[in-house]
Design a protein around this motif. Structure first.
Motif, PDB file in Angstrom:
ATOM      1  N   SER A 415     -45.380 -12.548  31.706  1.00 32.26           N
ATOM      2  CA  SER A 415     -44.367 -11.571  32.093  1.00 32.26           C
ATOM      3  C   SER A 415     -42.987 -12.215  32.125  1.00 32.26           C
ATOM      4  N   GLY A 416     -42.825 -13.299  31.386  1.00 35.29           N
ATOM      5  CA  GLY A 416     -41.550 -13.992  31.320  1.00 35.29           C
ATOM      6  C   GLY A 416     -41.541 -14.947  30.160  1.00 35.29           C
ATOM      7  N   PRO A 417     -40.449 -15.698  29.985  1.00 38.50           N
ATOM      8  CA  PRO A 417     -40.375 -16.670  28.893  1.00 38.50           C
ATOM      9  C   PRO A 417     -41.496 -17.702  29.000  1.00 38.50           C
ATOM     10  N   GLY A 418     -41.872 -18.263  27.854  1.00 38.78           N
ATOM     11  CA  GLY A 418     -42.929 -19.269  27.863  1.00 38.78           C
ATOM     12  C   GLY A 418     -43.193 -19.804  26.471  1.00 38.78           C
ATOM     13  N   LEU A 419     -44.032 -20.842  26.410  1.00 39.20           N
ATOM     14  CA  LEU A 419     -44.435 -21.464  25.150  1.00 39.20           C
ATOM     15  C   LEU A 419     -45.947 -21.524  25.130  1.00 39.20           C
ATOM     16  N   TRP A 420     -46.565 -21.049  24.019  1.00 36.81           N
ATOM     17  CA  TRP A 420     -48.018 -20.985  23.933  1.00 36.81           C
ATOM     18  C   TRP A 420     -48.524 -21.615  22.644  1.00 36.81           C
ATOM     19  N   ASN A 421     -49.632 -22.345  22.791  1.00 38.23           N
ATOM     20  CA  ASN A 421     -50.360 -22.901  21.649  1.00 38.23           C
ATOM     21  C   ASN A 421     -51.493 -21.934  21.330  1.00 38.23           C
ATOM     22  N   CYS A 422     -51.490 -21.392  20.122  1.00 37.41           N
ATOM     23  CA  CYS A 422     -52.438 -20.329  19.795  1.00 37.41           C
ATOM     24  C   CYS A 422     -53.896 -20.799  19.797  1.00 37.41           C
ATOM     25  N   THR A 423     -54.154 -22.076  19.554  1.00 32.34           N
ATOM     26  CA  THR A 423     -55.542 -22.539  19.472  1.00 32.34           C
ATOM     27  C   THR A 423     -56.099 -23.013  20.812  1.00 32.34           C
ATOM     28  N   THR A 424     -55.224 -23.125  21.827  1.00 42.44           N
ATOM     29  CA  THR A 424     -55.706 -23.586  23.132  1.00 42.44           C
ATOM     30  C   THR A 424     -55.448 -22.578  24.257  1.00 42.44           C
ATOM     31  N   ASP A 425     -54.502 -21.662  24.079  1.00 39.57           N
ATOM     32  CA  ASP A 425     -54.148 -20.717  25.146  1.00 39.57           C
ATOM     33  C   ASP A 425     -54.783 -19.357  24.886  1.00 39.57           C
ATOM     34  N   ALA A 456     -41.526 -17.488  23.674  1.00 38.16           N
ATOM     35  CA  ALA A 456     -40.719 -16.353  24.121  1.00 38.16           C
ATOM     36  C   ALA A 456     -39.508 -16.918  24.847  1.00 38.16           C
ATOM     37  N   ASP A 457     -38.344 -16.841  24.205  1.00 42.29           N
ATOM     38  CA  ASP A 457     -37.120 -17.379  24.804  1.00 42.29           C
ATOM     39  C   ASP A 457     -36.550 -16.440  25.850  1.00 42.29           C
ATOM     40  N   ARG A 458     -36.766 -15.154  25.639  1.00 41.25           N
ATOM     41  CA  ARG A 458     -36.231 -14.153  26.561  1.00 41.25           C
ATOM     42  C   ARG A 458     -37.262 -13.038  26.708  1.00 41.25           C
ATOM     43  N   TYR A 459     -37.513 -12.632  27.926  1.00 43.19           N
ATOM     44  CA  TYR A 459     -38.524 -11.599  28.178  1.00 43.19           C
ATOM     45  C   TYR A 459     -38.183 -11.012  29.535  1.00 43.19           C
ATOM     46  N   ASP A 460     -37.282 -10.012  29.543  1.00 43.55           N
ATOM     47  CA  ASP A 460     -36.807  -9.479  30.807  1.00 43.55           C
ATOM     48  C   ASP A 460     -36.689  -7.959  30.708  1.00 43.55           C
ATOM     49  N   GLY A 461     -35.930  -7.376  31.603  1.00 41.70           N
ATOM     50  CA  GLY A 461     -35.876  -5.928  31.675  1.00 41.70           C
ATOM     51  C   GLY A 461     -35.129  -5.249  30.560  1.00 41.70           C
ATOM     52  N   SER A 462     -34.418  -5.991  29.698  1.00 42.92           N
ATOM     53  CA  SER A 462     -33.670  -5.328  28.637  1.00 42.92           C
ATOM     54  C   SER A 462     -33.977  -5.853  27.250  1.00 42.92           C
ATOM     55  N   ALA A 463     -34.698  -6.962  27.107  1.00 44.85           N
ATOM     56  CA  ALA A 463     -34.950  -7.499  25.768  1.00 44.85           C
ATOM     57  C   ALA A 463     -36.090  -8.504  25.781  1.00 44.85           C
ATOM     58  N   VAL A 464     -36.703  -8.648  24.617  1.00 49.21           N
ATOM     59  CA  VAL A 464     -37.653  -9.733  24.388  1.00 49.21           C
ATOM     60  C   VAL A 464     -37.276 -10.375  23.059  1.00 49.21           C
ATOM     61  N   SER A 465     -37.243 -11.695  23.019  1.00 46.78           N
ATOM     62  CA  SER A 465     -36.940 -12.413  21.785  1.00 46.78           C
ATOM     63  C   SER A 465     -37.681 -13.737  21.803  1.00 46.78           C
ATOM     64  N   GLY A 466     -37.981 -14.232  20.621  1.00 46.26           N
ATOM     65  CA  GLY A 466     -38.705 -15.495  20.556  1.00 46.26           C
ATOM     66  C   GLY A 466     -38.908 -15.980  19.141  1.00 46.26           C
ATOM     67  N   ARG A 467     -39.714 -17.049  19.022  1.00 40.54           N
ATOM     68  CA  ARG A 467     -39.958 -17.704  17.742  1.00 40.54           C
ATOM     69  C   ARG A 467     -41.457 -17.936  17.577  1.00 40.54           C
ATOM     70  N   GLY A 495     -40.354 -18.251  12.139  1.00 39.90           N
ATOM     71  CA  GLY A 495     -40.527 -16.860  12.532  1.00 39.90           C
ATOM     72  C   GLY A 495     -39.661 -16.509  13.731  1.00 39.90           C
ATOM     73  N   VAL A 496     -39.096 -15.308  13.715  1.00 45.50           N
ATOM     74  CA  VAL A 496     -38.213 -14.841  14.795  1.00 45.50           C
ATOM     75  C   VAL A 496     -38.541 -13.379  15.092  1.00 45.50           C
ATOM     76  N   PHE A 497     -38.569 -12.993  16.363  1.00 42.20           N
ATOM     77  CA  PHE A 497     -38.659 -11.594  16.737  1.00 42.20           C
ATOM     78  C   PHE A 497     -37.659 -11.287  17.835  1.00 42.20           C
ATOM     79  N   LYS A 498     -37.035 -10.105  17.720  1.00 39.79           N
ATOM     80  CA  LYS A 498     -36.073  -9.658  18.724  1.00 39.79           C
ATOM     81  C   LYS A 498     -36.170  -8.150  18.856  1.00 39.79           C
ATOM     82  N   GLN A 499     -36.158  -7.681  20.096  1.00 44.70           N
ATOM     83  CA  GLN A 499     -36.265  -6.246  20.351  1.00 44.70           C
ATOM     84  C   GLN A 499     -35.675  -5.964  21.722  1.00 44.70           C
TER      85      GLN A 499
END
Length: 504
Positions: A415-425, A456-467, A495-499
């Motif tokens: 529910s906030g910014p974070g860094l995840w490893n797809c093969t372990t998390d 996820a660099d940003r994940y708050d009440g107005s936007a989500v963005s990450g790489r 890869g980049v996503f922003k919304q």
């Protein structure tokens, strides 16, 4: 880019009247928008009613037939993933969709489901207008660069921005622009400080391209306007410039004519507006400021100068702003990386500073996007963010308006910014569908021979963005993704996503 509406939002239009509008269906108005969304809701109902009983292909064909029978539909079709998409004649685009399906081996983890959160930030209405009253005096290289960026967002390979230049910037033309409430209003020209005889003090005005050789001729035009509008207020004034008499609009003109919030509440995330008024005094605070007129009439993000500004510095900032704002940045992000915002040239003992005003809760974005690099090529898509509770978010990329080679799903927990490893998390997955090959490439926890990271660099009440990046795998049955190396891989870089538009 067209204004994109997901089927999850059409429930908001069911309470609207189903009476057919008498307006031109090729014009984007509140009436044509409501009618288009009502037709989309009907297609969505057909789709859901037939999906379980007759299967997705039959449901998609029935929904498509309904949309094709609507006079306001320009074109419609079925994507390879059985999504039904439609482009309406008024510029709205919409989609009735399911998670990606097809004849694919080794099906990846199912994307999470949720509902689109239309709130907080949001994208602008997919219509842009450039008002350039003085290109013959200022030149137009900087303005054309900004317009080119907007065209890329809204029109693809064809021009999409309505442009008014020099003498085309008349009272009636500007009146129509303000009434239509474009998603982006880019105005570059002269501004003026004038005395306000009605309320006292000063007011800020924008000078038009319409001009006359004598003041008497200009006054006659104002008199004709007042008679036509039944108005006695000072909505138009005369500004003398280089031996000519130019008409200028006052804050009262904006208050009377501007409608920038007519798309609000129609169930689409693309309902916001941006006004970049590149003119002297356009953000000057006085007794009757034009900046307040624009924001009071629904402009969510407003940029302007708080004093007289030099042409070169102003053109540099407008060029840089649109280059960044159209590259998936939100308005606040684009504004924050412009460098110095204060003109080094002073006028009348003061230097102008570029101001960002408007709704503090609306971090507006010109276009949300997901993009990545593969095989030396960059791929970009419109993006939808679906939320399930407060612990996970799924970013789904796809664009029904063009022949897409791939569709992409990036899922991550938290529910906030974070860094995840797809093969372990847990719950950190990247999925790419190669539409032509009919293959799912994916990476997830404890899968062999693959890798991936999501930040996820940003994940708050107005936007989500990450790489995101990784090497995704495809497994040919009977090979097991949990124990066998993949039969083929797909590498994603940068890869980049922003919304924007999320509320928790």
């Amino acid at each position: 880019m067209r204004t994109f509406v997901c089927s999850v939002a059409v429930v908001l239009v069911l309470a609207f009247t189903t009476c057919k509008t008498t307006e031109d269906l090729s014009e984007l108005t509140e009436g044509t928008a409501r009618e288009a969304l009502t037709e989309l809701a009907a297609a969505d109902s057909i789709y859901l009613a037939l999906r379980d009983a007759q299967g997705m292909p039959a449901a998609a064909e029935a929904a498509l037939a309904h949309l094709q029978g609507y006079a306001g539909a320009e074109t419609a079709g079925i994507s390879p993933d059985s999504s039904v998409w439609v482009v309406f004649r008024n510029g709205l685009a919409a989609c009735v969709f399911e998670p990606p399906l097809g004849v694919l081996a080794a099906k990846p983890p199912e994307p999470r489901t949720g509902r689109l959160r239309v709130a907080g930030g949001g994208e602008v209405v997919a219509r842009s207008v450039a008002v350039l009253p003085f290109t013959s005096e200022f030149g137009s290289a900087s303005e054309e660069a900004a317009i080119g960026k907007l065209d890329t967002c809204f029109g693809g390979s064809k021009p999409a921005t309505q442009v008014l230049r020099d003498a085309q910037v008349t009272v009636s033309a500007v009146q129509q622009v303000l009434i239509s409430g474009p998603g982006v209003l880019f105005w570059s020209g002269h501004g003026a400080l004038m005395p306000n005889s009605d309320f006292g003090g000063l007011m800020t005005c924008l000078v038009l391209g319409e001009n006359y050789p004598t003041a008497a001729m200009a006054r006659q035009v104002i008199q004709n306007y007042n008679q036509r509008m039944g108005s006695n207020s000072r909505e138009l004034v005369i500004v003398a410039h280089k031996g000519r008499h130019f008409l200028a609009i006052t804050p009262s003109f904006v208050y009377l004519n501007a409608q920038f919030d007519y798309m609000e509440g129609l169930g689409t995330n693309a309902d916001k507006s941006l006004a970049y008024i590149c003119a002297c005094f356009s953000a000057f605070q006085c007794e009757d400021p034009i900046r307040q007129a624009f924001t009071s009439c629904g402009v969510d993000a407003y940029l302007g100068w708080d004093w007289a500004v030099s042409v070169g510095f102003a053109q540099e900032k407008q060029r840089d702003f649109f280059a960044r704002a159209t590259d998936t940045c939100s308005i606040s992000q684009a504004f924050s990386v412009l460098g110095s915002l204060t003109d080094p040239t002073a006028f009348f003992g003061r230097s102008a500073t570029l101001q960002r005003l408007g709704d503090a809760d609306a971090d507006v974005m010109i276009r949300a996007q997901m993009r990545f690099e593969h095989g030396g090529n960059q791929h970009g898509y419109a993006v939808t963010v679906a939320v399930s509770g407060q612990t996970s978010v799924t970013c789904v990329a796809g664009d029904p308006l063009q022949e897409s080679k791939y569709s992409v799903v990036v899922n991550f927990p938290g529910s906030g910014p974070g860094l995840w490893n797809c093969t372990t998390d847990d719950d950190a997955e990247i999925v790419v569908t190669d539409i032509a090959a009919g293959r799912y490439y994916f990476v997830g926890k404890e899968l062999k021979g693959v890798s991936g990271t999501i930040a996820a660099d940003r994940y708050d009440g107005s936007a989500v963005s990450g790489r995101f990046s990784g090497i995704l795998g495809w497994w040919q049955p009977p090979h097991d993704p949990g124990s066998d190396p993949p039969d083929a891989t797909f590498e994603i870089q940068n890869g980049v996503f922003k919304q924007t538009g999320m509320r928790f």
